[in-house]
Design a protein around this motif. Structure first.
Motif, PDB file in Angstrom:
ATOM      1  N   ILE A 200      22.840   6.222  -8.500  1.00 32.65           N
ATOM      2  CA  ILE A 200      24.103   5.641  -8.043  1.00 32.65           C
ATOM      3  C   ILE A 200      24.790   5.072  -9.278  1.00 32.65           C
ATOM      4  O   ILE A 200      24.187   4.310 -10.042  1.00 32.65           O
ATOM      5  CB  ILE A 200      23.873   4.507  -7.014  1.00 32.65           C
ATOM      6  N   LEU A 201      26.049   5.465  -9.469  1.00 34.08           N
ATOM      7  CA  LEU A 201      26.816   4.992 -10.617  1.00 34.08           C
ATOM      8  C   LEU A 201      27.892   4.015 -10.164  1.00 34.08           C
ATOM      9  O   LEU A 201      28.417   4.125  -9.053  1.00 34.08           O
ATOM     10  CB  LEU A 201      27.497   6.172 -11.333  1.00 34.08           C
ATOM     11  N   SER A 202      28.220   3.082 -11.035  1.00 35.97           N
ATOM     12  CA  SER A 202      29.375   2.214 -10.795  1.00 35.97           C
ATOM     13  C   SER A 202      30.398   2.463 -11.893  1.00 35.97           C
ATOM     14  O   SER A 202      30.046   2.884 -13.007  1.00 35.97           O
ATOM     15  CB  SER A 202      28.964   0.734 -10.789  1.00 35.97           C
ATOM     16  N   GLY A 203      31.673   2.217 -11.586  1.00 36.90           N
ATOM     17  CA  GLY A 203      32.736   2.472 -12.543  1.00 36.90           C
ATOM     18  C   GLY A 203      32.715   1.521 -13.719  1.00 36.90           C
ATOM     19  O   GLY A 203      31.948   0.546 -13.767  1.00 36.90           O
ATOM     20  N   SER A 204      33.584   1.783 -14.681  1.00 36.99           N
ATOM     21  CA  SER A 204      33.594   1.021 -15.934  1.00 36.99           C
ATOM     22  C   SER A 204      33.864  -0.462 -15.728  1.00 36.99           C
ATOM     23  O   SER A 204      33.418  -1.294 -16.503  1.00 36.99           O
ATOM     24  CB  SER A 204      34.636   1.615 -16.890  1.00 36.99           C
ATOM     25  N   ASN A 205      34.587  -0.811 -14.663  1.00 37.00           N
ATOM     26  CA  ASN A 205      34.891  -2.220 -14.401  1.00 37.00           C
ATOM     27  C   ASN A 205      33.992  -2.784 -13.295  1.00 37.00           C
ATOM     28  O   ASN A 205      34.285  -3.854 -12.742  1.00 37.00           O
ATOM     29  CB  ASN A 205      36.364  -2.389 -14.017  1.00 37.00           C
ATOM     30  N   GLY A 206      32.932  -2.042 -12.986  1.00 34.34           N
ATOM     31  CA  GLY A 206      32.011  -2.502 -11.950  1.00 34.34           C
ATOM     32  C   GLY A 206      32.457  -2.141 -10.552  1.00 34.34           C
ATOM     33  O   GLY A 206      31.731  -2.399  -9.589  1.00 34.34           O
ATOM     34  N   LYS A 207      33.645  -1.548 -10.428  1.00 36.63           N
ATOM     35  CA  LYS A 207      34.161  -1.189  -9.107  1.00 36.63           C
ATOM     36  C   LYS A 207      33.864   0.281  -8.815  1.00 36.63           C
ATOM     37  O   LYS A 207      33.821   1.119  -9.708  1.00 36.63           O
ATOM     38  CB  LYS A 207      35.659  -1.432  -9.034  1.00 36.63           C
ATOM     39  N   GLY A 208      33.706   0.557  -7.546  1.00 37.95           N
ATOM     40  CA  GLY A 208      33.467   1.937  -7.119  1.00 37.95           C
ATOM     41  C   GLY A 208      32.001   2.315  -7.240  1.00 37.95           C
ATOM     42  O   GLY A 208      31.284   1.821  -8.114  1.00 37.95           O
ATOM     43  N   ARG A 209      31.553   3.148  -6.339  1.00 36.08           N
ATOM     44  CA  ARG A 209      30.192   3.663  -6.364  1.00 36.08           C
ATOM     45  C   ARG A 209      30.261   5.179  -6.228  1.00 36.08           C
ATOM     46  O   ARG A 209      31.061   5.708  -5.450  1.00 36.08           O
ATOM     47  CB  ARG A 209      29.354   3.090  -5.206  1.00 36.08           C
ATOM     48  N   LEU A 210      29.418   5.883  -6.956  1.00 37.87           N
ATOM     49  CA  LEU A 210      29.432   7.338  -6.947  1.00 37.87           C
ATOM     50  C   LEU A 210      27.996   7.858  -6.967  1.00 37.87           C
ATOM     51  O   LEU A 210      27.222   7.518  -7.863  1.00 37.87           O
ATOM     52  CB  LEU A 210      30.196   7.882  -8.162  1.00 37.87           C
ATOM     53  N   LYS A 211      27.651   8.667  -5.973  1.00 31.97           N
ATOM     54  CA  LYS A 211      26.347   9.314  -5.959  1.00 31.97           C
ATOM     55  C   LYS A 211      26.333  10.420  -7.011  1.00 31.97           C
ATOM     56  O   LYS A 211      27.335  11.117  -7.216  1.00 31.97           O
ATOM     57  CB  LYS A 211      26.069   9.918  -4.581  1.00 31.97           C
ATOM     58  N   ALA A 212      25.195  10.584  -7.669  1.00 30.28           N
ATOM     59  CA  ALA A 212      25.098  11.613  -8.705  1.00 30.28           C
ATOM     60  C   ALA A 212      23.674  12.151  -8.762  1.00 30.28           C
ATOM     61  O   ALA A 212      22.723  11.477  -8.351  1.00 30.28           O
ATOM     62  CB  ALA A 212      25.496  11.036 -10.064  1.00 30.28           C
ATOM     63  N   ILE A 213      23.535  13.360  -9.270  1.00 30.11           N
ATOM     64  CA  ILE A 213      22.217  13.958  -9.444  1.00 30.11           C
ATOM     65  C   ILE A 213      22.227  14.858 -10.674  1.00 30.11           C
ATOM     66  O   ILE A 213      23.230  15.511 -10.982  1.00 30.11           O
ATOM     67  CB  ILE A 213      21.785  14.757  -8.191  1.00 30.11           C
ATOM     68  N   ALA A 214      21.124  14.855 -11.406  1.00 25.00           N
ATOM     69  CA  ALA A 214      20.934  15.728 -12.568  1.00 25.00           C
ATOM     70  C   ALA A 214      19.701  16.587 -12.297  1.00 25.00           C
ATOM     71  O   ALA A 214      18.625  16.055 -12.008  1.00 25.00           O
ATOM     72  CB  ALA A 214      20.746  14.906 -13.836  1.00 25.00           C
ATOM     73  N   PHE A 215      19.859  17.894 -12.373  1.00 25.18           N
ATOM     74  CA  PHE A 215      18.776  18.810 -12.036  1.00 25.18           C
ATOM     75  C   PHE A 215      17.930  19.169 -13.248  1.00 25.18           C
ATOM     76  O   PHE A 215      18.422  19.228 -14.375  1.00 25.18           O
ATOM     77  CB  PHE A 215      19.343  20.092 -11.415  1.00 25.18           C
ATOM     78  N   ARG A 216      16.645  19.400 -12.997  1.00 21.37           N
ATOM     79  CA  ARG A 216      15.707  19.884 -14.012  1.00 21.37           C
ATOM     80  C   ARG A 216      15.804  19.093 -15.316  1.00 21.37           C
ATOM     81  O   ARG A 216      15.936  19.663 -16.402  1.00 21.37           O
ATOM     82  CB  ARG A 216      15.960  21.375 -14.311  1.00 21.37           C
ATOM     83  N   CYS A 217      15.757  17.799 -15.217  1.00 19.04           N
ATOM     84  CA  CYS A 217      15.976  16.995 -16.418  1.00 19.04           C
ATOM     85  C   CYS A 217      14.903  15.944 -16.665  1.00 19.04           C
ATOM     86  O   CYS A 217      15.026  15.144 -17.602  1.00 19.04           O
ATOM     87  CB  CYS A 217      17.348  16.304 -16.335  1.00 19.04           C
ATOM     88  N   LEU A 218      13.869  15.904 -15.852  1.00 14.51           N
ATOM     89  CA  LEU A 218      12.887  14.833 -15.968  1.00 14.51           C
ATOM     90  C   LEU A 218      12.223  14.788 -17.338  1.00 14.51           C
ATOM     91  O   LEU A 218      11.943  13.711 -17.874  1.00 14.51           O
ATOM     92  CB  LEU A 218      11.822  14.988 -14.873  1.00 14.51           C
ATOM     93  N   ASP A 219      11.997  15.988 -17.923  1.00  9.63           N
ATOM     94  CA  ASP A 219      11.278  16.013 -19.194  1.00  9.63           C
ATOM     95  C   ASP A 219      12.187  16.078 -20.406  1.00  9.63           C
ATOM     96  O   ASP A 219      11.731  16.350 -21.517  1.00  9.63           O
ATOM     97  CB  ASP A 219      10.313  17.206 -19.216  1.00  9.63           C
ATOM     98  N   ASN A 220      13.482  15.842 -20.222  1.00  9.41           N
ATOM     99  CA  ASN A 220      14.358  15.851 -21.394  1.00  9.41           C
ATOM    100  C   ASN A 220      15.085  14.520 -21.554  1.00  9.41           C
ATOM    101  O   ASN A 220      14.945  13.604 -20.739  1.00  9.41           O
ATOM    102  CB  ASN A 220      15.346  17.026 -21.342  1.00  9.41           C
ATOM    103  N   ASP A 221      15.880  14.420 -22.622  1.00  5.91           N
ATOM    104  CA  ASP A 221      16.521  13.145 -22.960  1.00  5.91           C
ATOM    105  C   ASP A 221      17.517  12.690 -21.909  1.00  5.91           C
ATOM    106  O   ASP A 221      17.715  11.483 -21.719  1.00  5.91           O
ATOM    107  CB  ASP A 221      17.226  13.266 -24.323  1.00  5.91           C
ATOM    108  N   MET A 222      18.149  13.642 -21.209  1.00  5.94           N
ATOM    109  CA  MET A 222      19.134  13.252 -20.205  1.00  5.94           C
ATOM    110  C   MET A 222      18.462  12.530 -19.045  1.00  5.94           C
ATOM    111  O   MET A 222      18.902  11.458 -18.615  1.00  5.94           O
ATOM    112  CB  MET A 222      19.906  14.472 -19.698  1.00  5.94           C
ATOM    113  N   GLY A 223      17.379  13.105 -18.543  1.00  4.08           N
ATOM    114  CA  GLY A 223      16.675  12.467 -17.441  1.00  4.08           C
ATOM    115  C   GLY A 223      16.110  11.111 -17.826  1.00  4.08           C
ATOM    116  O   GLY A 223      16.203  10.136 -17.060  1.00  4.08           O
ATOM    117  N   GLN A 224      15.537  11.029 -19.010  1.00  5.14           N
ATOM    118  CA  GLN A 224      14.945   9.762 -19.453  1.00  5.14           C
ATOM    119  C   GLN A 224      16.005   8.695 -19.699  1.00  5.14           C
ATOM    120  O   GLN A 224      15.779   7.509 -19.462  1.00  5.14           O
ATOM    121  CB  GLN A 224      14.117   9.994 -20.721  1.00  5.14           C
ATOM    122  N   THR A 225      17.183   9.115 -20.157  1.00  9.00           N
ATOM    123  CA  THR A 225      18.268   8.148 -20.370  1.00  9.00           C
ATOM    124  C   THR A 225      18.718   7.542 -19.046  1.00  9.00           C
ATOM    125  O   THR A 225      18.995   6.339 -18.961  1.00  9.00           O
ATOM    126  CB  THR A 225      19.460   8.829 -21.072  1.00  9.00           C
TER     127      THR A 225
END
Length: 600
Positions: free
Chosen positions: A536-561
């Motif tokens: 779940i992401l929040s906007g730059s000013n803390g407002k708004g919520r956005l669902k997100a998903i990253a696929f096949r990333c658990l073992d790379n830098d994107m997933g770990q970040t």
């Protein structure tokens, strides 16, 4: 693009190197053109901007937003040898000759073969179909199979989605008295194989401008030409046969077009747009059964064709029975269709398990090398030939260079390769074959197949490494993410999704719009499935919520970040999708990349 071109292009938010090592390039666009498109065609400003950034001018905007066959359908006769092919096939239909179709085992081969099988059935002619076994026969026509079709009574054989470089088998067929018509779209050489006709928009002397078509598209134009020829001879009326409405089979053309990853512009765009409309009516019982088994419980889109239906059709050719895809798509028995769909679904599960094993071994092989150069080439003696193409695609995405993966079959390497933008893989493979480094090989810009003598592996690898390194250096090719603009989490609404859907279908040649959500914070992140990360992401000013998903990333830098964000702001890049899971109607961001804000 050259070195100087990069200096002229805009780097989005100053990101020269993201978490996954990519440069974020902002699409160039003409602001005045974007505004004019939006005003003239009554679309939201964001749609006008995305269209302008894809070089869609005012003259092309209407057909892009509303692609129809009426406006975009060419005269089939513009393809070289089309009239010759249609005339010979019409002769065979009228005389009751035995016709056979030799197809390919992938989705494009299955759909184009099924289309022609349905056409001949509607004309009262039952054709014999042969789809080669990937492991036993390999790709394309082979002499034993062609001669067997002759023994089964066929004296006219159509090779579909293959044949344009099958010199030896087609020579053997001619000497045996078999007439061949090649219906293909793969890269051709100056010399063509011996055939009655070679219908291929990518033969060097073809001036139709239709080189972007897949085999299913070429087969559709051939079908139009055949019906036109039979109608002009008065045979349909004499035989009391009502010509089939070819538009009812556009769902087959759409599936082949999307899955063969050809550009979704012009005629291809019309094929897919209209084909998806046909698919909604569920006329094709095989496709409907497959959609049910795959869990497609919403209006189908190019995404469902490419990622849910296509892999299951492909699975028969990869790890199961190669003929199942064609049989499914050309049949009309609901019970048989359901049975085949279940088999293909099971084969697809098996394919995934095999793919995971081979991918792990391939990554280990690459990582054991001192460095990754202008390409990666790996091979395993027991790697299943049905998954090496998928593994090559995964390696290409991981290392951002052309990837070639090989398995050993009968003492020789059978390879599959995938490329990155800017490097013509098919041309390189053909050049290697002409240089005597390959037993066989061919393909197109982004994908190719080849057969290699193990003793020539070092020379082959050096040949490609030198060629690709030169191309990369001269054109400054580097891993890139192209950005359509920035958005705030609060701007990711259903209204925006509906506006962007006007630009579909998305795929090769019409990339789905990507947006950056600057300085988001990860409110929550966890692992789902085997290696996906949702958050779940929040906007730059803390407002708004956005669902997100990253696929096949658990073992790379994107997933770990994402999992170890520490509350710091992140630039999140991705594409928005409608979230209709379990009946909900929301918005979800599919994450493609992440970058840390540039300090200062």
């Amino acid at each position: 693009m050259g070195m100087t071109d990069h200096a002229q292009e805009k780097t989005f938010l100053g990101i020269e190197r993201s978490v996954t090592g990519k440069w974020w390039r902002e699409r160039n666009l003409d602001d005045r053109l974007a505004t004019t498109i939006a005003q003239r065609f009554g679309v939201p400003e964001v749609v006008g901007r995305v269209m302008a950034a894809r070089d869609i001018g005012l003259d092309d905007a209407e057909s892009f937003l509303n692609p129809t066959l009426r406006d975009l359908m060419p005269d089939p006769s513009t393809l070289k040898d089309m009239d010759k092919a249609a005339a010979r096939i019409a002769d065979a239909v009228i005389k009751g000759e035995n016709i056979a179709v030799f197809g390919d085992y992938d989705v494009d081969g299955a759909t184009s073969t099924a289309l022609l099988k349905r056409l001949f059935a509607a004309l009262g002619r039952d054709v014999v179909v042969h789809i080669p076994d990937r492991q036993k026969e390999g790709y394309g026509p082979n002499s034993p199979a062609l001669l067997d079709l002759q023994r089964r009574g066929a004296n006219l054989i159509l090779t579909v989605d293959c044949g344009v470089t099958a010199y030896a088998p087609l020579t053997d067929a001619r000497e045996a008295g078999i007439e061949i018509i090649v219906v293909d779209h793969h890269a051709a050489e100056p010399e063509l194989p011996p055939a009655v006709a070679v219908v291929n928009p990518n033969r060097l002397d073809d001036e139709s401008g239709l080189g972007h078509l897949c085999a299913a598209g070429v087969a559709f134009l051939l079908s139009v030409a055949i019906l036109r020829e039979l109608r002009s001879r008065g045979w349909l009326e004499q035989a009391g046969i009502r010509a089939p409405d070819l538009r009812n089979w556009l769902d087959l053309v759409a599936l082949g077009t999307v899955c063969d990853v050809v550009p979704l512009r012009g005629l291809n765009r019309a094929f897919v747009t209209q084909g998806i409309k046909i698919m909604r009516h569920r006329h094709n019982v095989g496709m409907a059964a497959l959609a049910d088994i795959a869990g497609v419980n919403e209006t189908p889109s190019a995404y469902h064709l490419g990622f849910m239906l296509g892999p299951r059709v492909n699975a028969g050719g990869r790890v199961g029975e190669s003929f199942l895809g064609t049989t499914l798509l050309s049949g009309d028995d609901p019970a048989q269709a359901l049975d085949i769909a279940r088999k293909l679904d099971e084969y697809n599960r098996e394919r995934k398990a095999i793919e995971d094993i081979v991918l792990d071994q391939a990554i280990s092989a690459v990582e054991s090398q001192s460095k990754v150069g202008a390409m990666v080439l790996v091979g395993g003696e027991d790697w299943h030939p049905g998954v090496i193409g998928i593994v090559a695609s995964r390696l290409k995405d991981r290392y951002h260079v052309p990837a070639l993966v090989m398995g050993m079959v009968d003492g020789v390497y059978k390879g599959s390769a995938r490329s990155v933008r800017g490097i013509d893989l098919g041309a390189a493979i053909i050049a290697a074959r002409q240089a005597g480094l390959l037993i066989n090989g061919g393909g197109h810009g982004m994908a190719a197949g080849f057969t290699l003598d193990p003793e020539k592996r070092p020379a082959f690898e050096e040949f490609l490494e030198t060629r690709f390194a030169k191309i990369i250096a001269e054109n400054d090719i580097r891993p890139t993410m192209t950005v359509d603009g920035g958005l705030h989490a609060m701007g990711a609404t259903l209204d925006l999704i509906e506006a962007l859907e006007k630009l579909g279908p998305f795929g090769a040649g019409n990339a789905e719009p990507r947006f950056v959500f600057p300085e988001c914070r990860v409110v929550k992140a966890d692992v789902v499935g085997a290696d996906h990360v949702r958050c779940i992401l929040s906007g730059s000013n803390g407002k708004g919520r956005l669902k997100a998903i990253a696929f096949r990333c658990l073992d790379n830098d994107m997933g770990q970040t994402l999992l170890k964000h520490g509350g710091r702001p992140l630039h999140i890049l991705g594409h928005l999708r409608r979230d209709s899971w379990q009946g909900r109607d929301g918005v979800q961001l599919m994450i493609d990349d992440i970058a840390l804000p540039v300090l200062g």
